[in-house]
Design an enzyme around this catalytic site. Structure first.
Site, mmCIF file in Angstrom:
data_model
loop_
_atom_site.group_PDB
_atom_site.id
_atom_site.type_symbol
_atom_site.label_atom_id
_atom_site.label_comp_id
_atom_site.label_asym_id
_atom_site.label_seq_id
_atom_site.Cartn_x
_atom_site.Cartn_y
_atom_site.Cartn_z
ATOM 1 N N ASP A 54 13.525 -2.549 -22.980
ATOM 2 C CA ASP A 54 13.214 -1.821 -21.697
ATOM 3 C C ASP A 54 12.172 -0.766 -21.602
ATOM 4 O O ASP A 54 11.375 -0.407 -20.827
ATOM 5 C CB ASP A 54 14.683 -1.145 -21.432
ATOM 6 C CG ASP A 54 15.384 -1.951 -20.666
ATOM 7 O OD1 ASP A 54 15.172 -2.941 -19.655
ATOM 8 O OD2 ASP A 54 16.533 -2.462 -21.160
ATOM 9 N N GLU A 79 13.768 2.782 -14.612
ATOM 10 C CA GLU A 79 15.272 2.920 -14.797
ATOM 11 C C GLU A 79 15.277 3.850 -16.182
ATOM 12 O O GLU A 79 16.143 4.549 -16.086
ATOM 13 C CB GLU A 79 15.609 1.710 -14.883
ATOM 14 C CG GLU A 79 17.100 1.543 -15.175
ATOM 15 C CD GLU A 79 17.839 0.170 -15.356
ATOM 16 O OE1 GLU A 79 19.051 0.096 -15.750
ATOM 17 O OE2 GLU A 79 16.948 -0.849 -15.362
ATOM 18 N N ASP A 153 11.799 -2.157 -12.981
ATOM 19 C CA ASP A 153 12.966 -2.294 -13.774
ATOM 20 C C ASP A 153 12.549 -3.124 -14.710
ATOM 21 O O ASP A 153 12.289 -4.580 -14.714
ATOM 22 C CB ASP A 153 14.097 -2.962 -12.738
ATOM 23 C CG ASP A 153 15.495 -3.245 -13.452
ATOM 24 O OD1 ASP A 153 15.527 -3.183 -14.767
ATOM 25 O OD2 ASP A 153 16.398 -3.552 -12.947
ATOM 26 N N ILE A 155 13.980 -4.574 -17.441
ATOM 27 C CA ILE A 155 14.539 -5.869 -17.693
ATOM 28 C C ILE A 155 15.790 -5.617 -17.061
ATOM 29 O O ILE A 155 16.546 -5.072 -17.265
ATOM 30 C CB ILE A 155 14.713 -6.053 -19.284
ATOM 31 C CG1 ILE A 155 13.518 -6.181 -20.066
ATOM 32 C CG2 ILE A 155 15.591 -7.369 -19.674
ATOM 33 C CD1 ILE A 155 13.759 -6.375 -21.534
ATOM 34 N N ASP A 156 15.810 -6.455 -15.721
ATOM 35 C CA ASP A 156 16.969 -6.345 -14.928
ATOM 36 C C ASP A 156 17.829 -7.415 -15.656
ATOM 37 O O ASP A 156 17.668 -8.568 -16.289
ATOM 38 C CB ASP A 156 16.755 -6.939 -13.616
ATOM 39 C CG ASP A 156 17.781 -6.686 -12.655
ATOM 40 O OD1 ASP A 156 18.458 -5.653 -12.822
ATOM 41 O OD2 ASP A 156 18.203 -7.917 -11.883
ATOM 42 N N THR A 158 20.271 -6.695 -18.204
ATOM 43 C CA THR A 158 20.211 -6.270 -19.648
ATOM 44 C C THR A 158 21.137 -6.754 -20.226
ATOM 45 O O THR A 158 20.991 -7.193 -21.584
ATOM 46 C CB THR A 158 20.057 -4.565 -19.811
ATOM 47 O OG1 THR A 158 19.111 -4.046 -18.833
ATOM 48 C CG2 THR A 158 19.801 -4.363 -21.194
ATOM 49 N N ASP A 298 15.884 -1.864 -8.797
ATOM 50 C CA ASP A 298 16.409 -3.219 -8.692
ATOM 51 C C ASP A 298 15.971 -4.140 -7.440
ATOM 52 O O ASP A 298 15.390 -5.293 -7.605
ATOM 53 C CB ASP A 298 17.982 -3.521 -8.539
ATOM 54 C CG ASP A 298 18.697 -2.876 -9.974
ATOM 55 O OD1 ASP A 298 18.267 -3.179 -10.867
ATOM 56 O OD2 ASP A 298 19.707 -2.128 -9.655
#
Length: 375
Positions: A54, A79, A153, A155-156, A158, A298
């Protein structure tokens, strides 16, 4: 705008490669998990993890795009915090260094002195990505980048990225869980109006290539600015039997309220970005969420794509208020430039009222008419 789009897409492809690398190398992957605590913890999950993947992806996008567009440098937000704690208890500020060797040396501190892993990641961070996509050369929209800002974001979904499997079978085209729901999301918005302008969704785990069984990525993009709408996607066809996609832990009261409208077509999936992508692809006609468990990072990118296709994302609570007041068109959509007053940490950027994502206005109106008496 074509140049910015290409820059962001190249960054998303590099991000996808880093996500694949971290997930495929088991020895590396086991090192890359640190639990979030305090105000940065997403209240939706008992355990919400921040991975080094991330952080790396976020910093790579900020570095690569900021280098090409200096006017955006201070307006690229994500994020994650770029502070990471290694197994020795040392706190390291993760960043992209001027050279691959310097980045590898920095990453060794994070990876408990694992030189091979650090060099592998540094090579991925510093490699040049060249896009071969003729459609991008046709983009002719002028947007002043000095009034724009970016949400990332990295890695949405996670949790699915960490624990999800790659062999989950889709249900009517929608993956209920697994690696397919782990996406890279990039959204550009107007700093003053808060409107989403450009969106990118990259699927790092789109399909496994043969014979090496290495994951291959796929990206989608959309631009919506002052009446101009362009997208890599075509507007989906209206389906005869409408379908809604929900979170698996969505409130029972909302599921029951939507049942008369959608019948057996209640679908469930992981990842907010993935559910928005399902709407953009026409796999679902709406994504409804009653809780404030999604955030600006997101929704910004998917929102721009949905707008480019003729739809959008409304604030559910505000839209219900407007509906009750007799306003059935131009319902309040999400905006991206103002934090929630009185909130702290990640909650400053929560979509607190819930959301409805859609492409066709008639689907939005059907959802609102159905829910207006249930909430």
């Amino acid at each position: 705008m074509a140049t910015l789009l290409k820059s962001l897409l190249a960054a998303s492809e590099k991000a996808a490669n880093i996500a694949q690398l971290c997930r495929q190398e088991e020895a590396l992957f086991s090192l890359l998990i640190e639990e979030k605590k305090g105000v940065d913890k997403n209240k939706k999950f008992l355990q919400d993890f921040k991975t080094l993947a991330d952080v790396l992806i976020q910093e790579v996008i900020k570095h690569d795009v900021g280098k090409e567009f200096p006017e955006l440098q201070d307006h690229i937000r994500g994020e994650e915090s770029n502070k990471f704690e290694n197994g020795l208890g040392e706190t390291v500020v993760v960043q992209v260094c001027p050279t691959q060797q310097e980045t590898a040396a920095l990453l060794q501190k994070v990876l408990d002195r694992k030189q091979a892993a650090a060099e592998l990641l540094a090579a991925a961070i510093h490699r040049e990505v060249v896009l071969s996509d003729p459609a991008l050369d046709k983009v002719a929209v002028t947007i002043p980048t000095d009034s724009m800002a970016v949400w990332i974001d990295p890695i949405d979904s996670t949790n699915q990225y960490i624990r999800g499997r790659g062999d989950v079978t889709p249900v009517d085209g929608i993956y209920p869980s697994g690696l397919h729901s782990a996406l890279v999301l990039i959204g550009v918005y107007h700093r003053h109006s808060g409107e989403p302008v450009l969106g990118i969704i990259n699927e790092p785990f789109f399909q496994e290539g043969q014979p090496a069984r290495r994951w291959q990525s796929k990206y989608h993009w959309g631009i919506s600015y002052r009446g101009t709408n362009l997208s890599s996607l075509s507007q989906p066809l209206l389906r005869a039997a409408p379908r809604v996609v929900l979170s698996s832990n969505e409130k029972v009261v909302l599921q029951k309220a939507l049942a008369p409208l959608y019948g057996e077509q209640l679908c469930f999936a992981s990842g907010a970005g993935y559910k928005m992508l399902c709407v953009a692809l026409g796999l679902a006609d709406a994504y409804v969420l009653s809780e404030g468990s999604t955030f600006k990072w997101d929704s910004c990118g998917p929102h721009a794509i949905l707008r480019a296709l003729g739809g959008g994302i409304v604030d559910l609570a505000e839209a219900l208020k407007a509906w009750r007041a007799g306003q059935h068109t131009l319902l309040p959509e999400l905006s991206y430039n103002q934090p929630v007053q009185g909130a702290v940490g990640a909650e400053c950027w929560a979509n607190q009222g819930g959301i409805v994502a859609y492409v066709y206005q008639e689907h939005l109106e059907a959802v609102m008419a159905t829910l207006v008496d249930a909430f």
